[in-house]
Scaffold this active site. Sequence first.
Site, mmCIF file in Angstrom:
data_model
loop_
_atom_site.group_PDB
_atom_site.id
_atom_site.type_symbol
_atom_site.label_atom_id
_atom_site.label_comp_id
_atom_site.label_asym_id
_atom_site.label_seq_id
_atom_site.Cartn_x
_atom_site.Cartn_y
_atom_site.Cartn_z
ATOM 1 N N THR A 108 0.837 -1.204 0.000
ATOM 2 C CA THR A 108 0.000 0.000 0.000
ATOM 3 C C THR A 108 0.868 1.249 0.000
ATOM 4 O O THR A 108 0.516 2.270 -0.602
ATOM 5 C CB THR A 108 -0.915 0.006 1.242
ATOM 6 O OG1 THR A 108 -1.841 -1.075 1.147
ATOM 7 C CG2 THR A 108 -1.676 1.314 1.378
ATOM 8 N N SER A 111 -34.542 38.093 -1.111
ATOM 9 C CA SER A 111 -35.063 38.248 0.244
ATOM 10 C C SER A 111 -36.472 37.705 0.328
ATOM 11 O O SER A 111 -37.250 37.774 -0.629
ATOM 12 C CB SER A 111 -35.059 39.725 0.645
ATOM 13 O OG SER A 111 -35.686 39.912 1.897
ATOM 14 N N SER A 112 -36.794 37.158 1.504
ATOM 15 C CA SER A 112 -38.159 36.701 1.752
ATOM 16 C C SER A 112 -39.031 37.820 2.288
ATOM 17 O O SER A 112 -40.249 37.654 2.413
ATOM 18 C CB SER A 112 -38.139 35.548 2.758
ATOM 19 O OG SER A 112 -37.593 35.986 3.996
ATOM 20 N N LYS A 165 -35.302 42.862 -3.980
ATOM 21 C CA LYS A 165 -33.892 42.742 -3.619
ATOM 22 C C LYS A 165 -33.259 41.551 -4.340
ATOM 23 O O LYS A 165 -33.801 40.468 -4.368
ATOM 24 C CB LYS A 165 -33.741 42.563 -2.106
ATOM 25 C CG LYS A 165 -32.310 42.633 -1.595
ATOM 26 C CD LYS A 165 -32.307 42.609 -0.057
ATOM 27 C CE LYS A 165 -30.924 42.842 0.512
ATOM 28 N NZ LYS A 165 -30.051 41.675 0.318
#
Length: 469
Positions: A140, A317-318, A323
């Site tokens: 490995t 924006s909520s 915006k």
Amino acid sequence: MSRLEHDFLGEMSIADDVYYGIQTRRAMENFTISGITLAEFPAMITALALVKKAAAAANMELGCLPHDVGEAICAACDELADGKLHDQFPVDCIQGGAGTSTNMNANEVIANRALELLGHAKGEYAYCHPNNHVNCSQSTNDVYPTALRLALYDKLGGLLADMAHLRRGFEIKAEEFAEVLKMGRTQLQDAVPMTLGQEFGAYATTLGEDMLRLREARKLLLEINLGATAIGTGINAPEGYAALATEKLARFSGLPVVLSANLIEATWDTGGYVQISGVLKRIAVKLSKVCNDLRLLSSGPRAGLNEINLPRLQPGSSIMPGKVNPVIPEVVNQVAFDIIGKDVTITLAAEAGQLELNVMEPIIAFNLFTGIRRLGNAFRALQDRCVAGITANSEHCRELVEGSIGIITALNPYIGYENSASVAKEALESGGSVVDIVLARKLLSREQLDALLQPEKMARPSSAAPQKP
């Protein structure tokens, strides 16, 4: 239907339809960490296949591997390199064991596919064994870092293409905005005039510089330790194997890989990853700065700078109707923060190595792979969803120039220092514009001012010969 497989820890039932084996199953149970498996990084699977094919080819040539078994292993590796069976790599990318689970996942898948090609059933390891045959002359500790380097080299090539895409976008905008006069700013205060084209041209230049640094760091990945086996001494590998396997890998991969001069040092050294991570951090920091600029330049639209318009992508924006936010620069900022954090992780992981091996390479690999992918996506998003659609508010930019006190610096060579200082003082005290005061005092005519305010003179003052009063 299932088959029974065993290792020195015991037995385990493995579904007949999967190509991985018992060691992969153990890793699946032990490492439920990130939820992101090797299957999500096909470049790493392809690289593992190329390494295993090179090893098999070298082992056949040196007489360590029967040709029928070796050819079947090579054929299975070719299938992996072509994108087949990638769903058979369910091991979590973040794992203990220095990548042993990744290596064994590859060994088991290749062995079981080779068995099918040889006409045997999965799990009939007497004919093609994951350790004895697929992992012959390997560990490995040389397979994993070699595959990681090949995969990272490939992914960085993709990132360079993503960077070039954004750089070209800025170059196009630099040409488009070449005649848009605006105020330059230092410390967020008015400085001296420039063009918007110059500003965007600088963004293209900074990307080009970072691409050069990334190309330099990328070359470090071409030095490999294949043939080092466990700690760099080459134990269990035949004489000449390291050089021959490296030669085969160069041919199969198409990359000019070279064998490290000191395989012991190369087996524990992670300095190349640190350097690449540092360059990625540099890129992220500068890219974030550019995004900060885009957000500032587009701020407003009424109460900010409003010199440029970013594409209107979604309501912002909520609660505030109308915006719109600079969402793409914002998300790229966040990607940059993530890259900076990943650099800290990679630095600590590289430092954490002890003696002949650094067992922390999986977290280095995980952060480099995910970081490169996110950066590439960020470059594409910034260009395609933002920069390509940017427009300039040319008249507003010019109004800001003419209304700025900073313009007096550009007029100083033509009206003299004393007049300039006096005009600046009056403008500050009265709130009037420099242009109006200069005209009122008849220091320059409207025609002279118009000529001086041409973008090529304001933004490239050294190209014009000032006439002293």
